[in-house]
Write a protein that holds these residues in place. Structure first.
Motif, PDB file in Angstrom:
ATOM      1  N   ILE A 144       0.867  -1.192   0.000  1.00  0.00           N
ATOM      2  CA  ILE A 144       0.000   0.000   0.000  1.00  0.00           C
ATOM      3  C   ILE A 144       0.893   1.228   0.000  1.00  0.00           C
ATOM      4  N   ARG A 145       0.588   2.179  -0.883  1.00  0.00           N
ATOM      5  CA  ARG A 145       1.499   3.306  -1.058  1.00  0.00           C
ATOM      6  C   ARG A 145       0.739   4.635  -1.005  1.00  0.00           C
ATOM      7  N   SER A 146       1.472   5.642  -0.646  1.00  0.00           N
ATOM      8  CA  SER A 146       0.993   7.014  -0.821  1.00  0.00           C
ATOM      9  C   SER A 146       1.791   7.617  -1.959  1.00  0.00           C
ATOM     10  N   THR A 147       1.091   8.174  -2.933  1.00  0.00           N
ATOM     11  CA  THR A 147       1.764   8.647  -4.140  1.00  0.00           C
ATOM     12  C   THR A 147       1.741  10.175  -4.178  1.00  0.00           C
ATOM     13  N   VAL A 148       2.922  10.728  -4.367  1.00  0.00           N
ATOM     14  CA  VAL A 148       3.055  12.182  -4.490  1.00  0.00           C
ATOM     15  C   VAL A 148       3.297  12.488  -5.965  1.00  0.00           C
ATOM     16  N   PHE A 149       2.422  13.307  -6.544  1.00  0.00           N
ATOM     17  CA  PHE A 149       2.523  13.637  -7.966  1.00  0.00           C
ATOM     18  C   PHE A 149       3.205  14.994  -8.112  1.00  0.00           C
ATOM     19  N   LEU A 150       4.459  14.963  -8.570  1.00  0.00           N
ATOM     20  CA  LEU A 150       5.217  16.203  -8.730  1.00  0.00           C
ATOM     21  C   LEU A 150       4.959  16.806 -10.114  1.00  0.00           C
ATOM     22  N   SER A 151       4.860  18.129 -10.148  1.00  0.00           N
ATOM     23  CA  SER A 151       4.591  18.815 -11.420  1.00  0.00           C
ATOM     24  C   SER A 151       5.858  18.891 -12.270  1.00  0.00           C
ATOM     25  N   GLY A 152       5.616  19.045 -13.576  1.00  0.00           N
ATOM     26  CA  GLY A 152       6.719  19.179 -14.530  1.00  0.00           C
ATOM     27  C   GLY A 152       6.985  17.873 -15.244  1.00  0.00           C
ATOM     28  N   CYS A 153       7.073  17.926 -16.577  1.00  0.00           N
ATOM     29  CA  CYS A 153       7.370  16.714 -17.349  1.00  0.00           C
ATOM     30  C   CYS A 153       8.027  17.102 -18.670  1.00  0.00           C
ATOM     31  N   PRO A 154       9.085  16.376 -19.082  1.00  0.00           N
ATOM     32  CA  PRO A 154       9.733  16.704 -20.351  1.00  0.00           C
ATOM     33  C   PRO A 154       9.008  16.107 -21.562  1.00  0.00           C
ATOM     34  N   LEU A 155       8.043  15.196 -21.328  1.00  0.00           N
ATOM     35  CA  LEU A 155       7.330  14.573 -22.448  1.00  0.00           C
ATOM     36  C   LEU A 155       5.941  15.204 -22.600  1.00  0.00           C
ATOM     37  N   ARG A 156       5.340  14.945 -23.729  1.00  0.00           N
ATOM     38  CA  ARG A 156       3.958  15.370 -23.989  1.00  0.00           C
ATOM     39  C   ARG A 156       3.228  14.206 -24.649  1.00  0.00           C
ATOM     40  N   CYS A 157       2.983  13.157 -23.872  1.00  0.00           N
ATOM     41  CA  CYS A 157       2.361  11.959 -24.442  1.00  0.00           C
ATOM     42  C   CYS A 157       0.940  12.300 -24.906  1.00  0.00           C
ATOM     43  N   ALA A 158       0.596  11.816 -26.083  1.00  0.00           N
ATOM     44  CA  ALA A 158      -0.708  12.164 -26.663  1.00  0.00           C
ATOM     45  C   ALA A 158      -1.855  11.683 -25.790  1.00  0.00           C
ATOM     46  N   TRP A 159      -1.642  10.640 -24.986  1.00  0.00           N
ATOM     47  CA  TRP A 159      -2.701  10.037 -24.180  1.00  0.00           C
ATOM     48  C   TRP A 159      -2.641  10.491 -22.726  1.00  0.00           C
ATOM     49  N   CYS A 160      -1.765  11.428 -22.405  1.00  0.00           N
ATOM     50  CA  CYS A 160      -1.518  11.780 -20.999  1.00  0.00           C
ATOM     51  C   CYS A 160      -2.821  12.102 -20.267  1.00  0.00           C
ATOM     52  N   CYS A 161      -3.018  11.473 -19.092  1.00  0.00           N
ATOM     53  CA  CYS A 161      -4.220  11.750 -18.315  1.00  0.00           C
ATOM     54  C   CYS A 161      -3.942  12.768 -17.211  1.00  0.00           C
ATOM     55  N   ASN A 162      -2.729  13.295 -17.186  1.00  0.00           N
ATOM     56  CA  ASN A 162      -2.382  14.308 -16.184  1.00  0.00           C
ATOM     57  C   ASN A 162      -1.803  15.560 -16.845  1.00  0.00           C
ATOM     58  N   PRO A 163      -2.586  16.226 -17.690  1.00  0.00           N
ATOM     59  CA  PRO A 163      -2.024  17.394 -18.373  1.00  0.00           C
ATOM     60  C   PRO A 163      -1.656  18.523 -17.412  1.00  0.00           C
ATOM     61  N   GLU A 164      -2.206  18.478 -16.201  1.00  0.00           N
ATOM     62  CA  GLU A 164      -1.833  19.512 -15.222  1.00  0.00           C
ATOM     63  C   GLU A 164      -0.381  19.334 -14.772  1.00  0.00           C
ATOM     64  N   ALA A 165       0.235  18.197 -15.166  1.00  0.00           N
ATOM     65  CA  ALA A 165       1.636  17.943 -14.793  1.00  0.00           C
ATOM     66  C   ALA A 165       2.614  18.669 -15.705  1.00  0.00           C
ATOM     67  N   PHE A 166       2.124  19.193 -16.820  1.00  0.00           N
ATOM     68  CA  PHE A 166       3.057  19.656 -17.845  1.00  0.00           C
ATOM     69  C   PHE A 166       3.997  20.748 -17.363  1.00  0.00           C
ATOM     70  N   THR A 167       3.494  21.615 -16.505  1.00  0.00           N
ATOM     71  CA  THR A 167       4.367  22.686 -16.023  1.00  0.00           C
ATOM     72  C   THR A 167       4.317  22.743 -14.505  1.00  0.00           C
ATOM     73  N   ALA A 168       5.432  23.141 -13.915  1.00  0.00           N
ATOM     74  CA  ALA A 168       5.479  23.291 -12.457  1.00  0.00           C
ATOM     75  C   ALA A 168       5.139  24.731 -12.100  1.00  0.00           C
ATOM     76  N   GLY A 169       4.458  24.898 -10.996  1.00  0.00           N
ATOM     77  CA  GLY A 169       4.247  26.234 -10.445  1.00  0.00           C
ATOM     78  C   GLY A 169       3.155  27.031 -11.118  1.00  0.00           C
ATOM     79  N   GLU A 170       2.243  26.381 -11.867  1.00  0.00           N
ATOM     80  CA  GLU A 170       1.147  27.127 -12.478  1.00  0.00           C
ATOM     81  C   GLU A 170      -0.187  26.649 -11.909  1.00  0.00           C
ATOM     82  N   ARG A 171      -1.282  27.019 -12.599  1.00  0.00           N
ATOM     83  CA  ARG A 171      -2.602  26.584 -12.157  1.00  0.00           C
ATOM     84  C   ARG A 171      -2.645  25.081 -11.983  1.00  0.00           C
ATOM     85  N   PHE A 172      -3.461  24.604 -11.083  1.00  0.00           N
ATOM     86  CA  PHE A 172      -3.680  23.180 -10.833  1.00  0.00           C
ATOM     87  C   PHE A 172      -2.513  22.494 -10.122  1.00  0.00           C
ATOM     88  N   SER A 173      -1.499  23.240  -9.770  1.00  0.00           N
ATOM     89  CA  SER A 173      -0.484  22.642  -8.899  1.00  0.00           C
ATOM     90  C   SER A 173      -0.315  23.583  -7.714  1.00  0.00           C
TER      91      SER A 173
END
Ligand code: SF4
Length: 250
Positions: free
Chosen positions: A19-48
């Motif tokens: 059983i785990r606790s997952t921390v989702f950090l913002s920022g990603c160098p990829l832009r996968c077409a199917w990404c279900c976490n588009p709020e991850a794309f940039t750090a320090g903006e809306r939704f983070s």
């Protein structure tokens, strides 16, 4: 250390052992077409939001009974957690000091020295594999896969515990050749397990609220559950020809 996260999820059973606790950090160098976490794309903006390492460690300390009874712990995910390297190190180091198990989910598309910087603080690597063919990887994620495979090879040679995480995307990588490539790769790097992650479109609403166009909008073929189920079973059998430990869902 302050950092930017977009989610903290407790009682996860699909992000590594136990059983785990997952921390989702913002920022990603990829832009996968199917990404279900588009709020991850940039750090320090809306939704983070900004949090301090000590806050996260306090949350995790509350979860220690679950971790202890299941051999679980924290999983850093994202986004790509190694984008915010100092923040990731501070969380992992804090967990080490307090005896909390650690896992790192990574897309692999970062410099090797970032992996070296967290060496010694990570028990398990959940390493994403999206495509084995370089130009198709670039088409669907925005980057080629060369550095990703180099990093994976180096982690394997260093004897790390690696779980391969494979998103299955109809029309992109749900093919026999990719399944065989994944099976051969898992065998070569002595992976612990292969986790197959069926495509879902739970993130589609987020694209709308972010006012970002969803690359798969209008792809009705992706909605068929039966198609997905039988195709994933077939893919799994094809991987198993080369590597036996395949789990659907992670
Ligand atoms: S690596 Fe993960 S978070 Fe980054 S774009 Fe791809 S699916 Fe989204």
């Amino acid at each position: 250390v302050f950092g930017s996260i977009f989610n903290f999820q407790r009682y996860s059973i699909h992000d590594g052992p136990g059983i785990r606790s997952t921390v989702f950090l913002s920022g990603c160098p990829l832009r996968c077409a199917w990404c279900c976490n588009p709020e991850a794309f940039t750090a320090g903006e809306r939704f983070s939001y900004q949090v301090e390492t000590r806050e996260i460690l306090a949350w995790l300390r509350e979860d220690r009974p679950y971790f202890r009874n299941s051999d679980g712990g924290v999983t850093l995910s994202g986004g790509e957690p190694l984008v915010q390297l100092d923040f990731a190190i501070s969380i992992l180091r804090g967990c080490r000091k307090t005896g909390i198990g650690t896992a790192l989910e990574t897309c692999g598309e970062v410099d090797w020295d970032r992996f070296q910087a967290v060496d010694g603080f990570v028990d398990h690597y959940l390493f994403d594999i999206k495509h084995t063919v370089n130009h198709l990887h670039k088409r669907y994620t925005g980057q080629g896969n060369q550095r990703i495979f180099e990093n994976l090879g180096m982690l394997s040679r260093a004897g790390k515990q690696i779980y391969l995480r494979v998103p299955l995307i109809p029309g992109c990588n749900l093919s026999r050749s990719f399944a065989e490539g994944v099976g051969r790769l898992a065998r070569k790097i002595s992976a612990r397990e292969v986790h197959l992650l069926p495509y879902h479109r739970l993130g589609e609403l987020k694209y709308r609220s972010l006012k970002v166009s969803y690359p798969f909008a209008g792809r009705k073929d992706l909605l068929s559950y039966d198609y997905g189920r039988s195709a994933i079973r077939k893919f799994s059998e094809q991987v198993r020809q080369y590597f036996p430990r395949v789990v659907s869902g992670g």
